[in-house]
Write a protein that holds these residues in place. Structure first.
Motif, short mmCIF file in Angstrom:
data_model
loop_
_atom_site.label_atom_id
_atom_site.label_comp_id
_atom_site.label_asym_id
_atom_site.label_seq_id
_atom_site.Cartn_x
_atom_site.Cartn_y
_atom_site.Cartn_z
N HIS A 196 0.75 -1.37 -0.07
CA HIS A 196 0.01 0.18 0.00
C HIS A 196 0.95 1.28 0.06
CE1 HIS A 196 -3.56 -2.50 0.54
NE2 HIS A 196 -3.41 -2.83 1.76
N ALA A 197 2.14 1.10 0.38
CA ALA A 197 2.88 2.34 0.41
C ALA A 197 3.03 3.07 -1.13
CB ALA A 197 4.51 1.94 1.00
N LYS A 198 2.78 4.65 -0.88
CA LYS A 198 2.82 5.19 -2.17
C LYS A 198 4.17 6.20 -2.03
CE LYS A 198 -1.37 3.95 -2.72
NZ LYS A 198 -2.05 4.20 -1.27
N LYS A 199 4.22 6.92 -3.05
CA LYS A 199 5.60 7.46 -3.46
C LYS A 199 6.03 8.64 -2.07
CE LYS A 199 7.40 10.97 -6.91
NZ LYS A 199 8.48 10.37 -7.33
N LYS A 200 4.82 9.13 -1.58
CA LYS A 200 5.19 10.03 -0.48
C LYS A 200 3.97 10.03 0.61
CE LYS A 200 4.43 14.05 -3.34
NZ LYS A 200 4.79 15.56 -3.45
N GLU A 201 3.68 8.63 0.77
CA GLU A 201 2.48 8.62 1.79
C GLU A 201 2.69 6.92 2.16
OE1 GLU A 201 -1.44 9.19 0.07
OE2 GLU A 201 -2.36 8.17 2.11
N ALA A 202 2.54 7.01 3.52
CA ALA A 202 2.28 5.50 4.36
C ALA A 202 0.56 5.37 4.25
CB ALA A 202 2.98 5.82 5.78
N SER A 203 0.37 4.07 4.10
CA SER A 203 -0.75 3.53 4.17
C SER A 203 -1.22 2.22 4.58
CB SER A 203 -1.89 4.14 3.08
OG SER A 203 -1.74 3.44 1.95
#
Ligand code: V1P
Ligand code: CA
Ligand code: ZN
Length: 415
Positions: A178-185
């Motif tokens: 689920h981790a995005k370029k500039k976001e933890a989720s």
């Protein structure tokens, strides 16, 4: 032990570091890194498995490596934040040991972080990133080291395949999709899968990503949504606000990436027979039309029956049948972990699937010398009984419709 296939000669590289199991998201948090140690202990205690693999120590991925996908500001945000943890840890350690200076190696590490952040023109004051604000992604002691270890192993899985050292590489501490370029989720901070695939793309033309975690592999899909060099294929539970809420059948990719994102959304209650049938129908067509050079498989074990978060009803044999089927295509493969919240079943599953990679069907009796033996009560068996009287809320006509729609999408792919 039973030999299950003729080609047990495939070399398996297995990546592990016991520290990865020591991190804690929090007492009430469903993600328990300890399950990695539990899986490892089973693998070790089924001794004949361990002896047949090349076992590598996981190292921490460096900032530049993580920067191949993630935003430098985000990385620095995470690393500075975690460096403070490390500094505190070291200070405590030093005072306990009557030492007044920070050890040279850590000092070097901090200097490197500062140098790298200056090179990347990182903004020092950054409140854009909200890690720690949601219960899903708490901050905890050593968080960044945990991310570095998990992603270091997935990157090294790619290297072991590319150098020809292994035909199958395994990192059960990876799969954080689920981790995005500039976001933890969704319990994920750094996307080890994207980093692994980017390494593979330095050599391979086409990489197939297959995700059998009960959740949609949104971070990996998003990273490669615009390209045809990676096909992402996720099987997941969908609807009734099930997390993360993406992965509809008609999310197929954009531009040259159109039709290279494949989604198989299902309702709760999927059991072995219909799941495996769907899985084989779709992956066989994908393999035929896409002809990948390599497969990266996320083996999230929250699709198993009795999982605390997932609503599917698969047995370990059903889950493992998917891994076995992908292995049967005989191309290089990387197996990664992912979700899985009933931890005694997660460790069982990944030990069993390590056996599949090696062409070995492991014994049904859990080795009695295992230090987590009590977790496997009352039967102390590898295969646990699945939940009975569960309604499969997927009608066979709905599943057939999904397959025919996916076939239609795949027909647009040029051979
Ligand atoms: O549902 C949510 C949040 C709450 N909404 C606003 C969104 N989060 C889920 C996250 C599930 C992540 C799955 C990760 C993976 O795919 C890969 C490692 O398996 C969630 C849930 C749930 N039942 O879906 N968070 C929690 N439960 C949670 C419970 C207790 C403490 C912290 C988080
Ligand atoms: Ca999935
Ligand atoms: Zn999951």
């Amino acid at each position: 032990m039973i030999q299950t296939d003729s080609d047990s000669s495939r070399r398996v590289a297995y990546f592990y570091n016991r520290f990865i199991g020591k991190f804690q998201y929090g007492k009430e948090h469903p993600m328990k890194p300890k399950r990695i140690i539990m899986a490892h202990n089973l693998i070790v205690n089924y001794g004949y498995l361990f002896r047949q693999m090349d076992v590598y120590l996981i190292r921490e991925a460096q900032l530049q490596e993580i920067g191949k996908f993630h935003d430098p500001d985000y990385i620095i945000y995470l690393s500075q934040f975690m460096s403070q943890n490390k500094i505190n840890f070291v200070k405590e350690y030093c005072s306990a040991n009557n030492e007044s200076v920070i050890p040279e190696n850590l000092l070097e590490e901090f200097k490197l972080i500062i140098k790298w952040s200056q090179q990347q023109k990182v903004k020092t004051e950054n409140s854009e990133f909200k890690v720690g604000d949601s219960p899903d992604n708490p901050t905890f002691s050593g968080l960044f080291s945990y991310c570095q270890l998990s992603s270091g192993a997935s990157i090294d899985c790619a290297h072991s395949i590319l150098t020809g050292q292994a035909d199958i590489a395994i990192n059960w501490s990876g799969g954080l999709h689920h981790a995005k370029k500039k976001e933890a989720s969704g319990f994920c901070y750094i996307n080890d899968i994207v980093l692994c695939i980017l390494e593979l793309l330095r050599v391979y033309v086409r990489v197939l990503y297959v995700d059998i975690d009960c959740h949609h592999g949104d971070g990996v899909e998003e990273a490669f949504y615009l390209t045809n060099r990676v096909m992402t294929l996720s099987f997941h539970q969908y609807g009734d606000d099930f997390y993360p809420g993406t992965g509809q059948l008609n999310s197929v990719g954009v531009g040259v990436g159109r039709y290279y994102s494949v989604n198989v959304p299902m309702k709760p209650g999927m059991s072995d027979q219909p799941y495996i049938e769907m899985f084989k129908k779709i992956t066989s067509r994908v393999m035929q039309v896409y002809r990948p050079d390599c497969i990266v498989m996320q083996c999230g074990a929250d699709s198993l029956s009795l999982d605390k978060l997932g609503g599917f009803n698969l047995s370990i044999k059903g889950h493992g049948a998917c891994v076995e089927y992908m292995k049967s295509f005989g191309i290089p493969m990387i197996l990664l972990g992912g979700g899985g919240y009933t931890i005694q079943n997660v460790s069982r599953c990944w030990a069993y699937e390590t056996g599949i990679a090696l062409g070995q069907q492991i014994d049904q009796a859990i080795p009695s010398n295992d230090i987590y033996y009590d977790y496997y009560s009352p039967d102390y068996l590898l295969h646990f009984p699945i939940k009975q009287n569960v309604e499969n809320r997927n009608k066979s006509e709905d599943l057939n419709k999904i397959v025919s729609t996916v076939y239609e999408y795949l027909s647009h792919i040029e051979n």
